[in-house]
Design an enzyme around this catalytic site. Sequence first.
Site, PDB file in Angstrom:
ATOM      1  N   ASN A  29     -25.083  -3.723 -57.220  1.00  0.00           N
ATOM      2  CA  ASN A  29     -24.468  -3.820 -55.820  1.00  0.00           C
ATOM      3  C   ASN A  29     -23.546  -2.465 -55.840  1.00  0.00           C
ATOM      4  O   ASN A  29     -23.093  -2.821 -54.364  1.00  0.00           O
ATOM      5  CB  ASN A  29     -23.819  -5.220 -56.706  1.00  0.00           C
ATOM      6  CG  ASN A  29     -24.316  -6.010 -57.189  1.00  0.00           C
ATOM      7  OD1 ASN A  29     -25.862  -6.406 -56.031  1.00  0.00           O
ATOM      8  ND2 ASN A  29     -24.411  -6.572 -57.638  1.00  0.00           N
ATOM      9  N   TYR A  30     -23.282  -1.946 -56.179  1.00  0.00           N
ATOM     10  CA  TYR A  30     -22.244  -0.918 -56.538  1.00  0.00           C
ATOM     11  C   TYR A  30     -22.426   0.627 -55.718  1.00  0.00           C
ATOM     12  O   TYR A  30     -21.818   0.994 -55.414  1.00  0.00           O
ATOM     13  CB  TYR A  30     -20.930  -0.915 -57.065  1.00  0.00           C
ATOM     14  CG  TYR A  30     -20.058  -2.356 -56.888  1.00  0.00           C
ATOM     15  CD1 TYR A  30     -19.089  -2.520 -55.078  1.00  0.00           C
ATOM     16  CD2 TYR A  30     -19.946  -3.410 -57.469  1.00  0.00           C
ATOM     17  CE1 TYR A  30     -18.794  -4.087 -54.916  1.00  0.00           C
ATOM     18  CE2 TYR A  30     -19.464  -4.857 -56.973  1.00  0.00           C
ATOM     19  CZ  TYR A  30     -18.943  -4.605 -56.092  1.00  0.00           C
ATOM     20  OH  TYR A  30     -17.991  -6.123 -55.123  1.00  0.00           O
ATOM     21  N   ILE A  31     -23.308   1.121 -57.277  1.00  0.00           N
ATOM     22  CA  ILE A  31     -24.214   1.809 -57.154  1.00  0.00           C
ATOM     23  C   ILE A  31     -25.513   2.115 -56.187  1.00  0.00           C
ATOM     24  O   ILE A  31     -25.855   1.614 -56.497  1.00  0.00           O
ATOM     25  CB  ILE A  31     -24.294   2.794 -58.691  1.00  0.00           C
ATOM     26  CG1 ILE A  31     -22.354   2.973 -59.564  1.00  0.00           C
ATOM     27  CG2 ILE A  31     -25.135   4.493 -58.485  1.00  0.00           C
ATOM     28  CD1 ILE A  31     -22.586   2.911 -61.265  1.00  0.00           C
TER      29      ILE A  31
END
Length: 772
Positions: free
Chosen positions: A729-731
């Site tokens: 979800n973030y990288i």
Amino acid sequence: MTVKLKGSSSSDEEDLPLSSTIPRTKRKIEDSDDEDIKSGSVITAANVKREEDKSYDSDLALSKVASPKKKVVKRGKRSSSKVAGRSLSSTKQKGIKKDSRAQPPKKISKRESSVEQQDADLDSISNEASQDADDFKWWEKENDDDSVKWISLKHNGVIFPPKYEPLPSHIKLYYNGRAVDLPPQAEEVAGFFAALLESDHAKNPVFQKNFFEDFLDVLQENGGPRNDIELKTFELCDFSKMFDYFQLQKEQKKQLSPQEKKRLKQEKEEFEEPYKFCMLDDRKEQVGNFRIEPPGLFRGRGAHPKTGKLKRRVYPEDVVLNLDKEAKVPEAPDNHNWGEVRHDNTVQWLAMWRENISNSFKYVRFAANSSLKGMSDYKKFEKARQLKDYIDPVRKDYMVNLKSKVMLERQIAVACYFIDVFALRAGGEKADDEADTVGCCSLRYEHVTLKPPNTVIFDFLGKDSIRFYQEVKVEKQVFKNLTLFKKPPKQPGHQLFDRLDPALLNKHLQNYMPGLTAKVFRTYNASKTMQDQLDLITDEGTVAEKILKYNAANRTVAILCNHQRTVTKGHAAAVQKATDRIEELEWQKIRLKRAILQLDKTEAKKNPNYFAEVKDLVKEQELLIHKRVIEKEREKFTKKFARENEKRKFDNEPPLPDSQLKEWMNKVDELESEYKREVETGKVEVKTSDVDKLKAQVEKLDQRIENYAIQLKDKEDNSQVALGTSKINYIDPRLSVVFCKKYGVPLEKVFTKSLRDKFKWAIESADENWRF
């Protein structure tokens, strides 16, 4: 010294020079943090335990024990009508109301023809289009119109849970020692609690209180107990008979043969097949959560005030469908009607309904690997990537505004500092009936402790009630401002940023960049941190060593984003199992080196360090390893015998004779005797006189031991950090793709099959030189 040689080995046996005692480990130490845990889950039937490891590898297998040949039985495909009926009738889920509004398993066939027609409609729209769906490279197209998500959309609706099947007449809830005759609707709700009787949830007073209130409401709605017993006190309720019944059902499900489980799974998949896909702009695309949530008891995360409340059954009248105007509207089950049918092409959902716990909407959306979901992910990461062109003025301004004469500007500056440097979420106000979780803007006086000269201690519950605890050093002016924000008359319970909320903060951020919000900072900083960490990795070492470095980089991001997890119950056992495996491989290596010395004593003088570890294995330790290996071998063949007989029973073949198991066990006895002789004589029985082959086997074992040690260290390092959330979800997924392409690491080592499908756009659009 006489060396006892066994017959020369075939090419297939070259990896097993010592009585087939060199393990060939097939399984790796796996981590389980690739999947997100969703909050607000519902109590459902317990998962069936996976079949035990089918091999303690042929690692310590005896020299090829041939299993009896089996007759191959070809099976025809079952008709979909039989499959649908049997599939649902074998699944006993529970509902709230007795009427036929829920979708009953045995009545599925009533609408089978319409479902089949719907599926035929989807397939007949354009076979070529569906085949080309995988080749549709949407990321290479230009789409300036963000408002229109699709032109045409056709689907088969959703699957409802089957209606509740009452318990046997002798299974009752007892109140103050007396059996209570409950109406089915209330019996079902009582069953939800009974299934959890020995869990931590059932021991939670808040869970008990909320459940009992909703249970009494349902009981009153349906006329109360049939034998006029008045239920007033939760403590007088005895759910044990119901619990025992559910436990018995679970055990019976566990006893199903692998073939029976496979058959039930196949029937379930065949029934669900028409709902798994839709036609999106003449392309066949996958649907995500096409099942309506079953009723149950809400759990929530942490100390949620609504834990234990009843999640009520959803009916077709509660559901809104969304498809194009030309599409055929799916038939609602059992003569029901849909709540509404919309034709809104500006949204990305196929169906929605409102759940009763928090009065929020639930949606049926496209699957993670669909083009629309991919576009959403792509735009999210591109938005974060765009921030790199604006981050310097943002940082410059908030550092200047730390000394602003306007209090609001100072609070905005400190909040921006926290969000940028410590990756805090923006936070928002919570209602009294929601869990007490906070973010940056909703921090209270007690969540921040100041320790001069410039140390700040954060301690609060963040998203999903996960504790955020960090002791950090901050800029001196930030520390001074926090001291000012906490100045009397402020006290515990008061807002730290009393003039700021997320909307105000996001409005301020959008002055720098269109669409910039506090959330974009987390994605930006996570990806930027990963880029910086990957830049430190050199193209050296094995694939396993490179994966260890990749996970270390991912872990840095997960720690930054506070992606924690509790150590799983099976972690200690998994670590011990892996440690035992490494110890057994070391023992195998020592046996090989002993065999080399038996064949050529001069080897010890040529390379004394190579044989130093031979003396390290003490007799007591070796005996323990022998015992463990033999126990695993016996267990392996016992399970193999049972498994073979289950297959034969399923195929209507006669079972294996007991003599077969005895033959296998005799082989294990021979192996045990061989190990015993080794300990007594110090001689190893080998089946080759080629020293070079034995050395090659030692080298292979060294590599395997190194790989296992690396994986074990990785597992221990990650025991309290959830790598999956940050990776998914973030990288930016293109960073993971770059890592694999640049350092020759197979992509499947980093992304599972589902993630490779989800991030197909990243895999095909990024080369080894791409940078965030």
